[in-house]
Design an enzyme around this catalytic site. Structure first.
Site, PDB file in Angstrom:
ATOM      1  N   ASP A 210      -1.759  15.513 -20.185  1.00  0.00           N
ATOM      2  CA  ASP A 210      -2.922  14.916 -20.849  1.00  0.00           C
ATOM      3  C   ASP A 210      -2.767  13.399 -20.880  1.00  0.00           C
ATOM      4  O   ASP A 210      -1.752  12.860 -20.461  1.00  0.00           O
ATOM      5  CB  ASP A 210      -3.021  15.453 -22.288  1.00  0.00           C
ATOM      6  N   ASP A 212      -2.794  11.621 -23.750  1.00  0.00           N
ATOM      7  CA  ASP A 212      -2.537  11.288 -25.136  1.00  0.00           C
ATOM      8  C   ASP A 212      -3.895  10.976 -25.796  1.00  0.00           C
ATOM      9  O   ASP A 212      -4.906  11.566 -25.427  1.00  0.00           O
ATOM     10  CB  ASP A 212      -1.528  10.138 -25.255  1.00  0.00           C
TER      11      ASP A 212
END
Length: 291
Positions: A210, A212
């Site tokens: 991802d 973040d």
């Protein structure tokens, strides 16, 4: 020349190694307590392998409760020479996208609730972690990743946070913009420091799940998205690991970067002042210089 024994510490999503010959799970006792789980041992393409699920099978350990000292001691105790850390992480860089891998070469340690050394009162030692990963081992991981068709980035700074919560938006922006971190995770520290104290070559393969919380188009971390990306990353990670034996070979010479001699001048306590009980506990990781 000494026999190579490759240890893989598997993070979220990776709980075994495919294709091991003579595979068996073994329990290893250490003076630092129980490791995260039993260790899966066997051979792959004629090279001895050991696999340790960092969080335990079934994912029972939080990043804080992982018994890092027991894990590293156990791997050293069974003769491992090279440790590959495979772990999930978030990215602070647009070009380091979910599904990509990063061969980490630096760390910022923000963990606060973990035992970070094997040494202590009665036997003091200071090792250098200026360059906390082994370039030789990192080279092999990069080559294996490229051969497996993985989009891999060589070099990056890993921000190790305590967790188990993900970052706030303010923290994410600070780590990215002010501190210059590239990826963020919860488990490579103190693991890398302990591997250096145990004179083990260590490489970190960060699998991005991802962006973040800093990314304006992605918002906060979405756990369902992470789990979906983890599945694909786990397959890639196993493909990377499967290529390591051919690259590292069944025998090795001393590490050209000195990882396997990190304690040469590190122990500060005079022999007559050392605590015998602590010295006994250090037998596996530091017996070479304490004997």
């Amino acid at each position: 020349m000494t026999p190579t024994r490759i240890a893989v510490i598997g993070g979220s999503g990776i709980y075994d190694i495919d294709g091991l010959e003579g595979a068996k799970w073994v329990q290893v006792a250490t003076p630092w307590g129980k490791p995260s789980d039993q260790i899966l041992t066997g051979t792959l393409d004629g090279v001895e392998m050991a696999f340790l699920p960092r969080h335990g099978r079934g994912h029972v350990h939080t990043p804080t409760s992982v018994p890092y000292r027991a894990n590293i001691d156990a791997l050293k105790r069974i003769g491992c020479t090279d440790v590959i850390s495979v772990s999930a992480c978030g990215s602070f860089r647009e070009e380091m996208a979910p599904g990509d891998f990063v061969i980490v070469d630096q760390f910022i340690d923000r963990t606060v609730n973990r035992e970070k050394t094997f040494f202590g009162t009665g036997c003091v030692a200071h090792v250098s972690v200026a360059h906390p990963t082994c370039p030789r081992l990192s080279d092999a991981c990069e080559t294996a990743a490229r051969d497996a068709g993985i989009n891999v980035h060589r070099g990056g700074t890993y921000l190790a946070m305590e967790g188990p919560q993900f970052s706030t938006l303010a923290e994410s922006r600070m780590y990215r913009e002010s501190w210059g971190a590239d990826v963020i995770g919860m488990t490579n520290m103190p693991e890398a420091k302990l591997a250096r104290e145990a004179e083990l070559c260590y490489a970190s393969v960060a699998m991005i799940t991802d962006y973040d919380s800093w990314h304006p188009d992605h918002g906060e971390v979405d756990v369902t998205q992470i789990i979906a990306t983890l599945t694909g990353n786990a397959d890639k990670g196993r493909n990377l690991v499967a290529r390591l034996p051919a690259l590292l070979g069944s025998e090795r010479t001393p590490c050209p970067h000195g990882c396997d001699r990190a304690l040469e001048y590190a122990v500060m306590t005079a022999p007559e002042a050392r605590d015998p009980e602590l010295v006994a506990k250090l037998g596996a990781v530091a017996g070479r210089v304490l004997a």
